[in-house]
Design a protein around this motif. Structure first.
Motif, PDB file in Angstrom:
ATOM      1  N   ILE A 195      48.651  65.761  42.930  1.00  0.00           N
ATOM      2  CA  ILE A 195      48.617  64.302  43.085  1.00  0.00           C
ATOM      3  C   ILE A 195      49.092  63.614  41.789  1.00  0.00           C
ATOM      4  CG2 ILE A 195      46.834  64.300  44.860  1.00  0.00           C
ATOM      5  CD1 ILE A 195      44.760  63.665  42.734  1.00  0.00           C
ATOM      6  N   GLY A 196      49.733  64.406  40.913  1.00  0.00           N
ATOM      7  CA  GLY A 196      50.386  63.856  39.736  1.00  0.00           C
ATOM      8  C   GLY A 196      49.500  63.606  38.538  1.00  0.00           C
ATOM      9  N   VAL A 197      48.245  64.077  38.564  1.00  0.00           N
ATOM     10  CA  VAL A 197      47.303  63.778  37.478  1.00  0.00           C
ATOM     11  C   VAL A 197      47.455  64.783  36.338  1.00  0.00           C
ATOM     12  CG1 VAL A 197      44.871  63.589  36.831  1.00  0.00           C
ATOM     13  CG2 VAL A 197      45.654  62.723  39.056  1.00  0.00           C
ATOM     14  N   ARG A 257      50.899  61.146  22.119  1.00  0.00           N
ATOM     15  CA  ARG A 257      50.479  59.752  22.214  1.00  0.00           C
ATOM     16  C   ARG A 257      50.073  59.475  23.655  1.00  0.00           C
ATOM     17  NH1 ARG A 257      51.188  55.737  18.617  1.00  0.00           N
ATOM     18  NH2 ARG A 257      50.956  53.581  19.361  1.00  0.00           N
ATOM     19  N   LEU A 258      48.897  58.908  23.842  1.00  0.00           N
ATOM     20  CA  LEU A 258      48.394  58.677  25.203  1.00  0.00           C
ATOM     21  C   LEU A 258      49.364  57.828  26.012  1.00  0.00           C
ATOM     22  CD1 LEU A 258      46.054  59.014  27.231  1.00  0.00           C
ATOM     23  CD2 LEU A 258      45.072  56.900  26.300  1.00  0.00           C
ATOM     24  N   GLY A 267      53.257  56.649  33.567  1.00  0.00           N
ATOM     25  CA  GLY A 267      54.156  57.080  34.640  1.00  0.00           C
ATOM     26  C   GLY A 267      53.457  58.124  35.478  1.00  0.00           C
ATOM     27  N   SER A 268      52.395  58.715  34.911  1.00  0.00           N
ATOM     28  CA  SER A 268      51.548  59.666  35.623  1.00  0.00           C
ATOM     29  C   SER A 268      50.091  59.275  35.407  1.00  0.00           C
ATOM     30  CB  SER A 268      51.757  61.095  35.116  1.00  0.00           C
ATOM     31  OG  SER A 268      53.088  61.526  35.333  1.00  0.00           O
ATOM     32  N   LEU A 290      42.771  57.283  34.482  1.00  0.00           N
ATOM     33  CA  LEU A 290      43.739  56.234  34.204  1.00  0.00           C
ATOM     34  C   LEU A 290      44.844  56.276  35.244  1.00  0.00           C
ATOM     35  CD1 LEU A 290      44.158  56.866  30.353  1.00  0.00           C
ATOM     36  CD2 LEU A 290      42.314  55.646  31.542  1.00  0.00           C
ATOM     37  N   ASP A 291      45.336  55.108  35.642  1.00  0.00           N
ATOM     38  CA  ASP A 291      46.432  55.081  36.603  1.00  0.00           C
ATOM     39  C   ASP A 291      47.773  55.261  35.880  1.00  0.00           C
ATOM     40  OD1 ASP A 291      47.120  52.636  35.462  1.00  0.00           O
ATOM     41  OD2 ASP A 291      46.491  51.426  37.181  1.00  0.00           O
ATOM     42  N   GLN A 292      48.858  55.119  36.635  1.00  0.00           N
ATOM     43  CA  GLN A 292      50.187  55.360  36.070  1.00  0.00           C
ATOM     44  C   GLN A 292      50.535  54.395  34.933  1.00  0.00           C
ATOM     45  OE1 GLN A 292      49.320  55.197  39.239  1.00  0.00           O
ATOM     46  NE2 GLN A 292      50.490  56.609  40.540  1.00  0.00           N
ATOM     47  N   GLU A 293      49.879  53.234  34.909  1.00  0.00           N
ATOM     48  CA  GLU A 293      50.144  52.249  33.870  1.00  0.00           C
ATOM     49  C   GLU A 293      49.135  52.319  32.728  1.00  0.00           C
ATOM     50  OE1 GLU A 293      50.159  48.577  35.960  1.00  0.00           O
ATOM     51  OE2 GLU A 293      52.122  48.924  36.891  1.00  0.00           O
TER      52      GLU A 293
END
Length: 261
Positions: free
Chosen positions: A150-152, A111-112, A117-118, A215-218
């Motif tokens: 960078i968490g992506v 699920r997207l 959080g990332s 997409l950002d963390q949110e």
């Protein structure tokens, strides 16, 4: 050896050699949008075949001529009819990306929204049968560690079936999550589907308009891009630069010129 056989042999050598030299550019995501030289060679190959058949090339010559016609015709068709009609996706900068669930190659549902959080680099691509798509994903995978730094998370969605991406992943151990959407549920949610030529389950069916979203963390859309021609895809290093800037990482300043390009 007849004149027809010689002409068709030259045509076969020209067409097959042209494909052999051009294909690595596709797999490296470096193919030119306007391959004029390659197109001219294919036209020459077809003209040679026409002249070869006029001079009665015989069985071997006829076979070589047919083998030259197929790649030359497909190359010219693919390189002159690859533009895509523009259509607005259903997302805009700042929107929360529409949520969807799709299976990965093991059949596990992803699920997207569970990835929040990332940051996520989300791609819609035509399929693992498409050499331009594979070239784009292969190039992206070479930068997977840089994106991970960078968490992506890297996620790619296509209309392929689970068994198709499973077979593909057995040959390519990439750090990209491939999701199957054969019913185009996620594609339609983002309005990135378009009827086009497809050699698998074709000849025409709905496929993804190659689209990339950051997409950002949110889960909000920071940036997106659609291809106007299925042969043209964003370069992975440019995507990494954009991600660094838009996510505000420490390396952003070094990538500003790349991002602005």
């Amino acid at each position: 050896m007849t004149i027809g056989l010689i002409l068709n042999a030259f045509a076969f050598a020209a067409a097959s050699g042209n494909v052999a030299l051009h294909y690595p550019k596709i797999t490296q995501n470096r193919a030119s949008l306007r391959p004029r030289r390659e197109q001219a060679i294919m036209v020459l190959a077809l003209l040679l075949v026409g002249a070869g058949f006029f001079f009665h090339p015989g069985i071997v010559g006829s076979a070589l001529g047919i083998l030259a016609i197929i790649p030359a015709s497909l190359f010219l068709l693919g390189s002159t009819t690859s533009s895509l009609d523009f259509q607005w996706p259903t997302v805009a900068i700042g929107d929360v990306a529409p949520d969807f669930t799709a299976p990965d190659s093991a059949g596990r549902l992803v699920r997207l929204s569970s990835l929040r959080g990332s940051p996520v680099l989300l791609k819609f691509y035509r399929g693992v049968w498409c050499p331009y798509c594979v070239g784009e994903l292969r190039q992206l995978d070479r930068y997977a560690q840089d994106f991970a730094a960078i968490g992506v998370k890297l996620v790619a969605v296509s209309s392929d079936r689970i068994d198709e991406i499973k077979a593909f992943e057995r040959k390519n151990a990439w750090a990209i999550t491939l999701l199957a959407d054969p019913e185009l549920i996620a594609h339609r949610l983002y309005n990135v589907q378009q009827r086009n030529f497809a050699p698998k389950r074709g000849p025409f069916r709905e496929l993804a308009v190659p689209t990339t979203l950051l997409l950002d963390q949110e889960g909000r859309v920071l940036w997106f891009e659609q291809s106007s021609d299925f042969r043209v895809r964003p370069q992975a290093d440019a995507l990494l630069g954009k991600a660094r800037v838009l996510l505000g990482t420490d390396e952003a300043s070094a990538a500003c010129e790349v991002c602005a390009a």
